[in-house]
Design an enzyme around this catalytic site. Sequence first.
Site, short mmCIF file in Angstrom:
data_model
loop_
_atom_site.label_atom_id
_atom_site.label_comp_id
_atom_site.label_asym_id
_atom_site.label_seq_id
_atom_site.Cartn_x
_atom_site.Cartn_y
_atom_site.Cartn_z
N HIS B 184 -6.97 1.20 4.71
CA HIS B 184 -6.75 1.67 3.33
C HIS B 184 -7.93 2.56 2.93
CE1 HIS B 184 -5.35 1.59 -0.78
NE2 HIS B 184 -6.51 1.14 -1.21
N ASP B 310 4.88 -1.05 0.20
CA ASP B 310 3.67 -1.51 -0.50
C ASP B 310 4.02 -2.66 -1.46
OD1 ASP B 310 0.96 -1.53 -0.93
OD2 ASP B 310 1.00 -0.02 -2.50
#
Lengths: 328, 432
Positions: B184, B310
């Site tokens: 990320h 997500d």
Amino acid sequence: MAEPTGGNVTQAGSSAGDFPPFRQRHLLSIADLKQHEIIDLLDRAERMVPVSRQERKTHPTLSGKTQINLFFEPSTRTQGSFEIAGKRLGALVMNMSVKSSSVSKGETLVDTATTLNAMRPDVIVVRHSAAGAVELLSQKVGCAVINAGDGAHEHPTQALLDALTIRRHKGRINGLTVAICGDIANSRVVRSNLLLLGALNVRTRVIAPRNLLPAGIEQLATEVFTDMRKGLEGADVVMMLRLQHERANGRMIPSVREYYRFYGLDADKLSHAKPDAIVMHPGPMNRGVEIDPAIADGPASVITDQVEMGVAVRMAVLDALLPAGDVR
Amino acid sequence: MNRPLLIENARLVDPASGTDARGAVLVENGVITDLALEGPIGVPDGAEVIDAAGHVLAPGLIDMRVFTGEPGKEYRETLQSAGEAAAVGGVTSFVMMPDTSPVVDDGALVDFLLRRGKATSKVNILPAAAITKGLRGEEITEFGLLQEAGAVCLTDGRSSIQSSALLRTAMSYAANYDMPIVHHLADRGLVGDGVMNEGFFATILGLKGIPREAETIPLARDLQLAALTGVRYHAAQISTASSAELVRAAKARHANVTAGVSINNLALNENDIGRYRTFFKLATPLRSEDDRQAMIEALRNGTIDTIHSDHDPQDSEVKRQPFAEASDGAIGLETLLAAALRLVHSGEVDLLSVLRAMTIRPAQILGLPSGRIARGAPADLILFDPDYPWQVSETAIRSRSRNTSFEGARLAGKVMRTIVGGQTVYLHTYTL
């Protein structure tokens, strides 16, 4: 500098009789208001000015109504101003100070709103450190809600009182040049003022070091300056903003003395504005940080007038949102 | 032993082989044993025959980024409820992020999750293991043991490793085991107190902005470290036009890199936040329309490899807050396919490309045998009507949390049947 001109100068010709009903349910942001609603509120405020100047300072249109001032962050002057405004209109005013809301501290903002709503107030005046918090609260209550400042978002009654002060000193608002200087990025006063002045066709300038200018500000202000002297050139109104001390420790700007040197309003810098320019500040002031004490207390300053107009504007807003006899 | 299953009269869409044709598929013992395009297929005795009615038969979706509540916050989501939501959405396998309590940073926990997933979930749960212990970004975990236990990749979930030196170590070590590093991208300093994309809209709302450079700076670093170490590197989710350019350039230099995008960054932009709608408060934040368009182009030209949901369940307590104080995240398993089909219906991306990013590409990155319709592949399949109109309603949500960024949205495209290992785990029932 022009003397304050009393209660009969209005932008759109004065409305002599009663005002038509105000259509907004809440006052959450200037962005929600149309031009005629802004002028309507200024005209209403104009009529409230004499009330505060007479011996018996009452105008009991809100008799029997309940106003809750819900402040999640401390504010002596805004809270006091709303309290006086409500009391002069005859409302029952209750002040509630709540420590900053956070899930970790237990009750959420929505819980607080639900609890207060059950007490059946007619209006809740809210100050909160988070942008949008007042709007969230307004969705959960059945009464009118007034935004008394939400984070870096808006402070609509401040912009209205600033506009009223300008109009009384300059005789008009339309066509003026207003320069706003200081921490533009973190100021709710700036957003409300730029929206309001923009709606009234004012030429607006913002002046700040580059890192205190938020992204896209050029879409909101007519002109953007990083040089204060250039930004003040020919301005009718100079509006200074408070610099938060925590930003002056090398995190955002190097030091207070450097800030004062380049962005503090002193006689030299003010001399670039029009000779009859007025100086404003939403308070509380940091004398010697953003403004020279001699300017703050000098002849160009209308800062105490702003405080007086603040009460009138808040009376007008309460009166507009809670017309007499309205059952909510 | 289960009956053989024949699905016929389908529009068979398989990005792995580039197929988009009428056809039939035969499933036996959880495996695809035969398929036929435009022709007859041998039907074993006693087979169950499903008439697909011309609907699309595609590989089940593989979602590379799903957060669950279990273990630790089961009130938000359990493996069972996530599995149900996945089945409704046509997701037959998902990678479970290690951001749980406790953090998935130990082989024993990976083993537990695999067993628990098999016992309670309708779909395949693929645990990802933490790169660093406790997701603290300080010490690397036991990659080899985690892989042996069954972890499919290494990621610190929603945390971003700030130390370049530590990340280099992690990448070098992961390369030993050929384990993909999924990272990320967030420079903590640049993100600061930011809560949405930096720009005029944030300024108007009085919210602190997150500059695009908070993503592109760590991405540029990661791509160089990936080239240095030779690791298989997957940028977990990119959201800006500049990020797409960086990935494209890295791929051109033959670096072993891939990139993902959240469906949110493909289907939504910062203006959807409107007046402080916290269901749109996401990390990575929603960007501008220009960035969204750049993501679509990057998907089209192959710069972006995968699309994921997500899926991040958050309870109402942490979402019913002022925007800046609300938690990040939205659920997305149930809307992933339909939201992606928006791009197909608008003519922006073709169906094969959209499905490729949710089937064969994640399978290749993770080294899975699924994600394709081929003889010998697991029978993880979905049957969907690409035009079926429906509206997202809070009451119909299967996830334990309701924080969907598509609340009330009108979508076209619905999963009619989800098959995992040859078993139907979801069947759409028409309401008349």
